[in-house]
Scaffold this active site. Structure first.
Site, PDB file in Angstrom:
ATOM      1  N   ASP A  26       0.743  -1.248   0.037  1.00 38.93           N
ATOM      2  CA  ASP A  26       0.047   0.240  -0.009  1.00 38.93           C
ATOM      3  C   ASP A  26       0.591   1.308  -0.051  1.00 38.93           C
ATOM      4  O   ASP A  26       0.504   2.347   0.859  1.00 38.93           O
ATOM      5  CB  ASP A  26      -0.952   0.188   0.988  1.00 38.93           C
ATOM      6  CG  ASP A  26      -2.150  -1.097   1.203  1.00 38.93           C
ATOM      7  OD1 ASP A  26      -1.912  -1.850   0.233  1.00 38.93           O
ATOM      8  OD2 ASP A  26      -2.710  -1.322   2.095  1.00 38.93           O
ATOM      9  N   LYS A 131      -6.702  -4.810  -3.230  1.00 39.26           N
ATOM     10  CA  LYS A 131      -7.350  -5.516  -1.892  1.00 39.26           C
ATOM     11  C   LYS A 131      -8.210  -4.663  -1.194  1.00 39.26           C
ATOM     12  O   LYS A 131      -7.841  -3.330  -1.232  1.00 39.26           O
ATOM     13  CB  LYS A 131      -6.205  -5.987  -0.933  1.00 39.26           C
ATOM     14  CG  LYS A 131      -5.403  -4.943  -0.349  1.00 39.26           C
ATOM     15  CD  LYS A 131      -4.251  -5.563   0.414  1.00 39.26           C
ATOM     16  CE  LYS A 131      -3.602  -4.476   1.040  1.00 39.26           C
ATOM     17  NZ  LYS A 131      -4.124  -3.617   2.287  1.00 39.26           N
ATOM     18  N   CYS A 164      -1.809  -2.387   7.844  1.00 42.77           N
ATOM     19  CA  CYS A 164      -1.838  -3.533   6.729  1.00 42.77           C
ATOM     20  C   CYS A 164      -0.678  -4.300   6.490  1.00 42.77           C
ATOM     21  O   CYS A 164      -0.707  -5.249   6.050  1.00 42.77           O
ATOM     22  CB  CYS A 164      -2.241  -2.504   5.212  1.00 42.77           C
ATOM     23  SG  CYS A 164      -3.676  -1.756   5.211  1.00 42.77           S
TER      24      CYS A 164
HETATM   25  N1  TIU Z   1      -2.603   0.273   4.300  1.00 43.31           N
HETATM   26  C1  TIU Z   1      -2.927   0.755   5.626  1.00 43.31           C
HETATM   27  O1  TIU Z   1      -2.398   0.553   6.442  1.00 43.31           O
HETATM   28  N2  TIU Z   1      -4.243   1.193   5.541  1.00 43.31           N
HETATM   29  C2  TIU Z   1      -4.566   1.891   6.843  1.00 43.31           C
HETATM   30  O2  TIU Z   1      -5.817   2.368   6.777  1.00 43.31           O
HETATM   31  N3  TIU Z   1      -3.753   2.429   7.682  1.00 43.31           N
HETATM   32  C3  TIU Z   1      -3.705   3.440   8.613  1.00 43.31           C
HETATM   33  O3  TIU Z   1      -3.076   3.444   9.343  1.00 43.31           O
HETATM   34  N4  TIU Z   1      -4.938   4.122   9.011  1.00 43.31           N
END
Ligand code: TIU
Length: 226
Positions: A26, A131, A164
């Site tokens: 991500d 995802k 994530c």
């Molecule tokens: N990719 C991921 O970690 N999604 C989140 O929403 N992370 C947060 O720390 N908000």
């Protein structure tokens, strides 16, 4: 089998690069750049910049040896049919998932904010895995992709450490993968969550896996022949 040894905690781990995948979680504009999902949640997105250069080091090393590289992106279909109402409704964000922001609709596939940041753009042939959840195994074909390639070890980096990255490592660990987190190539909006999140991975003899860093990974792969 050409086993390499990677310096890691709680102890070094040997791995076969041909049976290993680098998963970059991500590293999207929505989390790293102003105006995206991360900022709508009230976060200082500049904190995530620390992970960019180490991710770049890890990617370069994996690419040199032809290792399987998978980039993930968290996001939803434009009609939000795959976005759980509980996720969309949660908290008091400045904008909700699907709302229009400066980088397009927040956390929606196909929008500029959903893209991976330019510095870590996927190379041709690398897998980009969309995802809907925090974990990369949830509602994706990741398990099939890894099985088809005979992968037993996952090198994981990206953002955010405790959300994530952690969810993916927990999912991978339960599925029998050996998971190594490159700590400096991860980051969080909460530095203490980052630190403790890494400690949680490697505690209890490596209850979820191992923690290493990008330069150690590159050094281990420098001994591997492409
Ligand atoms: N990719 C991921 O970690 N999604 C989140 O929403 N992370 C947060 O720390 N908000």
């Amino acid at each position: 089998m050409h086993q390499q040894t990677l310096a890691a905690e709680p102890h070094p781990i040997t791995f076969d690069p041909a049976a290993t995948a680098l998963i970059v979680i991500d590293m999207q504009r929505d989390f790293l750049e102003p105006g995206g999902f991360g900022e709508t949640l009230g976060n200082d997105v500049s904190l995530l910049q620390a992970a960019v250069e180490p991710c770049s080091i890890a990617l370069a090393a994996a690419r040199r040896t032809g290792m399987l590289v998978i980039h993930t992106r968290e996001g939803h279909r434009p009609d939000l049919s795959d976005a759980p109402p509980a996720k969309v409704a949660r908290g008091a964000p400045s904008k909700r998932i699907g709302d229009l922001g400066p980088m397009g609709r927040i956390l929606v596939r196909g929008e500029p904010g959903h893209d991976i940041i330019d510095a870590l753009a996927p190379a041709p042939g690398e897998i980009v895995l969309d995802k809907p959840g925090k974990g990369a195994f949830h509602q994706t074909d990741l398990a099939q992709i890894l099985a088809n390639r005979g992968i037993d070890t996952l090198i994981v980096c990206g953002v955010t450490t405790e959300v994530c990255v952690h969810t993916t490592v927990r999912e991978g660990n339960d599925r029998g993968y050996r998971c190594v987190v490159l700590g400096d190539a991860c980051a969080s909006y909460f530095p203490h969550f980052h630190r403790v999140g890494l400690e949680m991975i490697k505690a209890q003899g490596g209850i979820f896996g191992w923690v290493s860093d990008a330069n150690a990974f590159a050094a281990a792969l420098s001994k591997a022949v492409a």
